[in-house]
Design a protein around this motif. Structure first.
Motif, short mmCIF file in Angstrom:
data_model
loop_
_atom_site.label_atom_id
_atom_site.label_comp_id
_atom_site.label_asym_id
_atom_site.label_seq_id
_atom_site.Cartn_x
_atom_site.Cartn_y
_atom_site.Cartn_z
N MET A 1 6.26 1.78 -2.27
CA MET A 1 6.45 0.65 -1.44
C MET A 1 7.24 0.81 -0.02
O MET A 1 7.13 0.61 1.02
N ALA A 2 8.33 1.74 -0.27
CA ALA A 2 9.31 2.10 0.71
C ALA A 2 8.71 2.90 1.74
O ALA A 2 9.06 2.65 2.86
N THR B 1 6.20 1.76 3.46
CA THR B 1 5.69 0.81 4.50
C THR B 1 6.94 0.63 5.44
O THR B 1 6.66 -0.01 6.54
N TRP B 2 8.36 0.83 5.26
CA TRP B 2 9.21 0.60 5.98
C TRP B 2 9.87 1.70 6.99
O TRP B 2 10.94 1.80 7.44
N VAL B 3 9.20 3.00 6.80
CA VAL B 3 9.77 4.13 7.52
C VAL B 3 8.74 4.31 8.63
O VAL B 3 7.40 3.84 8.93
N ASN B 4 9.12 4.95 9.73
CA ASN B 4 8.39 5.02 11.12
C ASN B 4 8.56 6.43 11.65
O ASN B 4 8.62 6.86 12.68
N THR C 1 10.22 9.61 0.87
CA THR C 1 9.60 8.72 -0.12
C THR C 1 8.43 9.49 -0.81
O THR C 1 8.34 8.99 -2.08
N ASN D 1 -4.08 -2.76 8.86
CA ASN D 1 -2.66 -1.86 9.02
C ASN D 1 -2.43 -0.78 7.72
O ASN D 1 -2.48 -1.46 6.68
N GLN E 1 -0.01 0.25 6.51
CA GLN E 1 1.40 -0.22 5.79
C GLN E 1 0.75 -1.09 4.58
O GLN E 1 1.63 -1.02 3.29
N TYR F 1 1.25 -1.14 -0.55
CA TYR F 1 1.70 -2.09 -1.27
C TYR F 1 1.14 -2.11 -2.75
O TYR F 1 1.47 -2.67 -3.84
#
Length: 400
Positions: free
Chosen positions: A90-91, A93-96, A104, A162, A164, A168
């Motif tokens: 799930m990490a 989803t928070w990287v760009n 990850t 999306n 991301q 999940y």
């Protein structure tokens, strides 16, 4: 206290659910890889690295965490790996950007190695009889085949809005971790038994077991089978887009899914009969024969219906060969080393997928899908012949 049938069934369901997560790292990212590539502005090479990075880590950490589990407990490693699987998955989803995402993916692969090794290790401990163990491993194989259908579909649906959101799905490991805590427990060991176990997993003894010629043969053919399967599925999707087939996306999806369905069906309903009727090694030979026929049929079929049948036949062959390899490895390995050898086998399977482009792209120099099919057919036939002849020679030596 003896294990009741309901308790054993609950344990089996937990282990099947956990084992199915082994395919989730790739199954989740592939349907949304195009969106990630566009957002991160990646070229084809870097996008491919994101999709395949976890394979190398699964191959590396399956045996490492298998050895660790034999010391600290298989359930502990399984639950810990399930928790880390959710965290690292799930990490994403928070990287760009590329580098954090790659990190990850590598960590996710390491956690996947722990899940694959521990779930198979616990399975081999619960089912001590060869026939029961073969059936349990076949069920695990069929569950993975079905997961290869379900997870990409779920990822595609969730990622439609999306990409991301699709990540999940990795959180599904959290309720499985809870179920593992409630239903599984490491067997209590006496001081003498623990000392014996610790001695048996020393590196020198493990290496000695892995140098056994029979173990080496099964490991090699397992690696090459995994590489062949990965190359076949990848190239089949390309072949279906070429003239004169030009299949549309739904047809391609159906044909690719059919091989997983064939694999699941034979693993669940036919493998037990074949093993009982012919024995493990001859059954593997039958599986390789079916793989050979399917791989020859694919480049000679231009009708989607015929390709569908060839894909099902390929899946049936794969559903025989892979679980039978694990059963054979367990049979020729001492009980105290079975979980570790199976963990190494799991690592070898993922290593085969990771090395597949190099094996088929470099060794066979196959730049066209048709070349890959024929190379895979030749390899499958050779592996089946090798194992059957080696088994017969060993039997003659024992009888003389």
């Amino acid at each position: 206290m003896p294990m009741t049938q309901s308790n054993q069934r609950a344990k089996l369901w937990v282990l099947l659910a956990a084992g199915s997560l082994a395919v989730m790292p790739g199954a989740v990212i592939l349907p949304v890889l195009g969106d990630i590539k566009a957002q991160f502005q990646l070229d084809e090479f870097l996008a491919g690295r994101l999709a395949s990075a976890h394979y190398s880590m699964v191959a590396l950490f399956s045996p490492i965490l298998g050895i660790l589990a034999s010391r600290v407990g298989w359930v502990r490693v399984l639950v810990g790996s399930l928790l880390l699987f959710a965290l690292f998955g799930m990490a994403g989803t928070w990287v760009n950007s590329f580098s954090p995402m790659l990190l990850t993916r590598l960590l996710l692969g390491a956690a996947t190695g722990g899940i694959a090794a521990a779930s198979l290790g616990i399975l081999s401990q619960i089912y001590q009889q060869e026939e029961e163990r073969s059936q349990a491993i076949a069920l695990a194989s069929s569950t993975i085949s079905l997961a290869n259908i379900a997870y990409p579909l779920l990822a595609g649906l969730l990622g439609a809005a999306n990409w991301q959101i699709a990540f999940y799905l990795y959180g599904l490991s959290l309720p499985i971790a809870l179920a593992a805590l409630l239903n599984l427990s490491d067997r209590p060991q006496s001081t003498e038994a623990t000392a014996s176990l610790l001695n048996s997993v020393e590196l020198a003894k493990i290496l000695s077991m892995l140098k056994n010629p029979r173990v080496l043969r099964f490991m090699l053919t397992l690696l090459l089978t995994s590489a062949t399967a990965y190359a076949t599925v990848t190239n089949l999707s390309i072949y279906l887009k070429t003239d004169p087939i030009n299949a549309d996306t739904p047809v391609i999806g159906l044909i690719l899914a059919s091989q997983a369905i064939g694999s699941a069906a034979i693993s669940a309903f036919g493998l037990k009969y074949l093993t009982r009727r012919f024995g493990v090694v001859p059954t593997i030979g039958i599986g390789f024969g079916l793989l050979t026929l399917a791989l020859i049929a694919m480049p000679n079929s231009v009708q989607p219906a015929l390709l569908l049948l060839a894909a099902i036949l390929f899946g049936v062959g794969l559903g025989i060969v892979v679980p039978s390899h694990y059963s054979a490895l367990a049979t020729i390995t001492p009980p105290n080393l079975q979980p570790i050898v199976l963990a190494v086998g799991t690592g070898v399977t993922f290593l085969g997928q990771f090395l597949s482009p190099d094996i088929f792209g470099t060794i066979f120099n196959s730049e066209q899908p048709i070349t890959t099919f024929y190379a895979g057919a030749m390899l499958s036939f050779s592996m089946g012949l090798l194992l059957v002849l080696a088994s017969r020679n060993l039997q003659r030596i024992r009888e003389s």
